[in-house]
Design a protein around this motif. Structure first.
Motif, PDB file in Angstrom:
ATOM      1  N   ILE A   1       0.837  -1.210   0.000  1.00 48.15           N
ATOM      2  CA  ILE A   1       0.000   0.000   0.000  1.00 48.15           C
ATOM      3  C   ILE A   1       0.868   1.254   0.000  1.00 48.15           C
ATOM      4  CG2 ILE A   1      -1.639   1.346   1.370  1.00 48.15           C
ATOM      5  CD1 ILE A   1      -2.857  -1.362   2.254  1.00 48.15           C
ATOM      6  N   VAL A   2       1.949   1.244   0.792  1.00 43.89           N
ATOM      7  CA  VAL A   2       2.848   2.401   0.852  1.00 43.89           C
ATOM      8  C   VAL A   2       3.516   2.641  -0.506  1.00 43.89           C
ATOM      9  CG1 VAL A   2       5.000   3.268   1.842  1.00 43.89           C
ATOM     10  CG2 VAL A   2       3.269   2.250   3.332  1.00 43.89           C
ATOM     11  N   ARG A   3       3.958   1.550  -1.154  1.00 41.47           N
ATOM     12  CA  ARG A   3       4.639   1.674  -2.451  1.00 41.47           C
ATOM     13  C   ARG A   3       3.698   2.151  -3.556  1.00 41.47           C
ATOM     14  NH1 ARG A   3       6.729  -3.443  -1.257  1.00 41.47           N
ATOM     15  NH2 ARG A   3       5.357  -4.314  -2.853  1.00 41.47           N
ATOM     16  N   ASN A   4       2.430   1.743  -3.466  1.00 36.74           N
ATOM     17  CA  ASN A   4       1.494   2.010  -4.556  1.00 36.74           C
ATOM     18  C   ASN A   4       0.335   2.914  -4.139  1.00 36.74           C
ATOM     19  OD1 ASN A   4       2.430  -0.130  -6.740  1.00 36.74           O
ATOM     20  ND2 ASN A   4       2.436  -1.172  -4.769  1.00 36.74           N
ATOM     21  N   LYS A   5       0.543   3.764  -3.122  1.00 36.66           N
ATOM     22  CA  LYS A   5      -0.574   4.533  -2.574  1.00 36.66           C
ATOM     23  C   LYS A   5      -1.188   5.482  -3.605  1.00 36.66           C
ATOM     24  CE  LYS A   5       2.452   7.992  -0.377  1.00 36.66           C
ATOM     25  NZ  LYS A   5       2.779   8.646   0.912  1.00 36.66           N
ATOM     26  N   TRP A   6      -0.338   6.125  -4.420  1.00 37.38           N
ATOM     27  CA  TRP A   6      -0.875   7.066  -5.407  1.00 37.38           C
ATOM     28  C   TRP A   6      -1.626   6.343  -6.510  1.00 37.38           C
ATOM     29  CZ3 TRP A   6      -1.346  11.479  -3.429  1.00 37.38           C
ATOM     30  CH2 TRP A   6      -0.383  12.010  -2.594  1.00 37.38           C
ATOM     31  N   LYS A   7      -1.132   5.207  -6.900  1.00 37.08           N
ATOM     32  CA  LYS A   7      -1.819   4.403  -7.914  1.00 37.08           C
ATOM     33  C   LYS A   7      -3.169   3.916  -7.389  1.00 37.08           C
ATOM     34  CE  LYS A   7      -1.206   0.365 -10.909  1.00 37.08           C
ATOM     35  NZ  LYS A   7      -0.317  -0.763 -11.276  1.00 37.08           N
ATOM     36  N   ILE A   8      -3.186   3.475  -6.129  1.00 34.08           N
ATOM     37  CA  ILE A   8      -4.431   3.013  -5.504  1.00 34.08           C
ATOM     38  C   ILE A   8      -5.434   4.151  -5.408  1.00 34.08           C
ATOM     39  CG2 ILE A   8      -5.439   2.131  -3.352  1.00 34.08           C
ATOM     40  CD1 ILE A   8      -2.777   0.600  -2.937  1.00 34.08           C
ATOM     41  N   LEU A   9      -4.953   5.345  -5.020  1.00 35.88           N
ATOM     42  CA  LEU A   9      -5.846   6.511  -4.907  1.00 35.88           C
ATOM     43  C   LEU A   9      -6.421   6.906  -6.265  1.00 35.88           C
ATOM     44  CD1 LEU A   9      -3.885   8.712  -2.339  1.00 35.88           C
ATOM     45  CD2 LEU A   9      -6.127   7.643  -1.993  1.00 35.88           C
ATOM     46  N   ARG A  10      -5.578   6.881  -7.312  1.00 34.14           N
ATOM     47  CA  ARG A  10      -6.058   7.219  -8.658  1.00 34.14           C
ATOM     48  C   ARG A  10      -7.102   6.225  -9.136  1.00 34.14           C
ATOM     49  NH1 ARG A  10      -0.518   8.325  -9.682  1.00 34.14           N
ATOM     50  NH2 ARG A  10      -0.321   6.298 -10.700  1.00 34.14           N
ATOM     51  N   THR A  11      -6.834   4.937  -8.897  1.00 31.87           N
ATOM     52  CA  THR A  11      -7.782   3.891  -9.304  1.00 31.87           C
ATOM     53  C   THR A  11      -9.099   4.032  -8.556  1.00 31.87           C
ATOM     54  OG1 THR A  11      -5.927   2.382  -9.749  1.00 31.87           O
ATOM     55  CG2 THR A  11      -8.120   1.408  -9.521  1.00 31.87           C
ATOM     56  N   ALA A  12      -8.999   4.271  -7.240  1.00 29.15           N
ATOM     57  CA  ALA A  12     -10.207   4.435  -6.427  1.00 29.15           C
ATOM     58  C   ALA A  12     -10.995   5.668  -6.869  1.00 29.15           C
ATOM     59  CB  ALA A  12      -9.832   4.550  -4.953  1.00 29.15           C
ATOM     60  N   GLY A  13     -10.286   6.756  -7.150  1.00 30.59           N
ATOM     61  CA  GLY A  13     -10.950   7.977  -7.597  1.00 30.59           C
ATOM     62  C   GLY A  13     -11.674   7.787  -8.922  1.00 30.59           C
ATOM     63  N   ALA A  14     -11.019   7.112  -9.866  1.00 29.98           N
ATOM     64  CA  ALA A  14     -11.640   6.856 -11.168  1.00 29.98           C
ATOM     65  C   ALA A  14     -12.863   5.951 -11.027  1.00 29.98           C
ATOM     66  CB  ALA A  14     -10.625   6.214 -12.109  1.00 29.98           C
ATOM     67  N   THR A  15     -12.759   4.955 -10.128  1.00 32.93           N
ATOM     68  CA  THR A  15     -13.887   4.043  -9.897  1.00 32.93           C
ATOM     69  C   THR A  15     -15.086   4.784  -9.323  1.00 32.93           C
ATOM     70  OG1 THR A  15     -12.325   2.216  -9.484  1.00 32.93           O
ATOM     71  CG2 THR A  15     -14.602   1.924  -8.725  1.00 32.93           C
ATOM     72  N   VAL A  16     -14.821   5.627  -8.324  1.00 28.39           N
ATOM     73  CA  VAL A  16     -15.905   6.417  -7.705  1.00 28.39           C
ATOM     74  C   VAL A  16     -16.547   7.348  -8.735  1.00 28.39           C
ATOM     75  CG1 VAL A  16     -16.407   8.217  -6.009  1.00 28.39           C
ATOM     76  CG2 VAL A  16     -14.960   6.273  -5.371  1.00 28.39           C
ATOM     77  N   PHE A  17     -15.717   7.965  -9.585  1.00 29.58           N
ATOM     78  CA  PHE A  17     -16.238   8.886 -10.603  1.00 29.58           C
ATOM     79  C   PHE A  17     -17.213   8.181 -11.544  1.00 29.58           C
ATOM     80  CE2 PHE A  17     -15.869  10.432 -14.997  1.00 29.58           C
ATOM     81  CZ  PHE A  17     -16.354  11.724 -14.837  1.00 29.58           C
ATOM     82  N   TRP A  18     -16.793   7.005 -12.075  1.00 31.46           N
ATOM     83  CA  TRP A  18     -17.645   6.312 -13.044  1.00 31.46           C
ATOM     84  C   TRP A  18     -18.876   5.692 -12.388  1.00 31.46           C
ATOM     85  CZ3 TRP A  18     -17.575   7.670 -17.728  1.00 31.46           C
ATOM     86  CH2 TRP A  18     -16.403   8.091 -18.332  1.00 31.46           C
ATOM     87  N   LEU A  19     -18.758   5.295 -11.129  1.00 29.28           N
ATOM     88  CA  LEU A  19     -19.946   4.820 -10.408  1.00 29.28           C
ATOM     89  C   LEU A  19     -20.948   5.955 -10.219  1.00 29.28           C
ATOM     90  CD1 LEU A  19     -18.417   2.462  -7.674  1.00 29.28           C
ATOM     91  CD2 LEU A  19     -19.874   1.795  -9.598  1.00 29.28           C
ATOM     92  N   ALA A  20     -20.426   7.155  -9.949  1.00 25.74           N
ATOM     93  CA  ALA A  20     -21.302   8.320  -9.800  1.00 25.74           C
ATOM     94  C   ALA A  20     -21.999   8.648 -11.123  1.00 25.74           C
ATOM     95  CB  ALA A  20     -20.488   9.523  -9.323  1.00 25.74           C
TER      96      ALA A  20
END
Length: 273
Positions: free
Chosen positions: A14-33
């Motif tokens: 999670i520490v190594r990939n935190k920005w990637k995880i945040l971007r993926t989560a943000g994109a997922t939330v956007f398209w779900l909305a």
């Protein structure tokens, strides 16, 4: 002890990939909305359903044994076709790489397969094969040309100096294969496999929708459309997407490990030469 190690590994990931995880989560939330907003605007469940309705339908399906049987049957059929495509495509690539006659005969066939619509092959093959065998056959047929082309390129790109050096040192054909040929074509094969997996899923499920084998994702998808069960239609579509992503991720992990091991072996072979 295992739980502690697993927890540390997860935290490190999670520490190594935190920005990637945040971007993926943000994109997922956007398209779900966007999906949710579209469902609210249309307000006709028979045409378009909300993510919450699809999630509810997924939970309902998960409680049914037939749901898991259908998933298992489809995975077996599609992955069997995919594995056959990898084997046949690789063997044909080796054959055409070392035989100009074979290349002249096989290249037009691959071009025809690439140019012909999937539906045409499904309808034709339905006349010759059982419905339970058709999805595997179509998956194999659609993936094989890509595997063949990639492996062909990998073999043609082998460093001729390495082959000459192997000949000078009197290496056997098997040694040449394992030390030079396979390490050179393996990245091309793996790239072909990853890109071909999507074709295998699309064509395999399309074949199921047309031939309607018992207990399959394609059959459930068709019946949901036939009876206007839109939540079920969306849920089965979501299942296809989720399974495709999971299997692709697992395949990439396995291939990364395979490449790493082969690179180590390649270094050992070079030292031995």
């Amino acid at each position: 002890m295992i739980k502690v190690r697993w927890g540390k590994a997860m935290r490190a990931f999670i520490v190594r990939n935190k920005w990637k995880i945040l971007r993926t989560a943000g994109a997922t939330v956007f398209w779900l909305a966007v999906w949710f907003a579209a469902a609210m605007l249309i307000k006709k469940e028979v045409l378009f359903v909300s993510p919450l309705k699809v999630l509810s339908e997924l939970f309902r399906l998960c409680a049914e044994p037939e749901f898991w049987i259908s998933i298992g049957n489809t995975i077996v059929r599609i992955m069997a076709g995919f594995a056959a495509a990898v084997i046949v495509g690789t063997l044909l690539a080796f054959l055409t790489s070392y035989s100009k006659i074979a290349y002249s005969l096989i290249k037009p066939a691959m071009a025809v397969i690439n140019a012909t619509p999937v539906a045409s092959f499904i309808i034709l093959a339905l006349m010759w094969l059982k419905s339970s065998m058709l999805p595997a056959f179509i998956s194999m047929l659609m993936v094989m040309p890509g595997i063949w082309q990639n492996v062909q390129e990998g073999i043609s790109g082998i460093d001729k100096k390495q082959l000459e050096m192997a000949k000078v040192f009197g290496l056997s054909g098997l040694k040449k294969l394992t030390a030079i040929v396979i390490p050179s074509m393996l990245p091309f094969l793996l790239a072909g496999c990853i890109s071909g997996l999507g074709f295998a899923w699309k064509s395999g499920v399309a074949a199921e929708i047309i031939c309607l084998p018992k207990n399959s994702i394609g059959t459930n998808l068709y019946e949901s459309k036939l009876y206007l069960q839109t939540p079920s239609l969306f849920a089965w579509t979501a299942v296809i997407v989720i399974l495709s992503i999971i299997i692709e991720k697992l395949l990439k992990l396995a291939f990364k490990k395979l490449l790493k091991n082969y690179r180590l072996e390649e270094g050992t072979h070079e030292n031995n030469i």
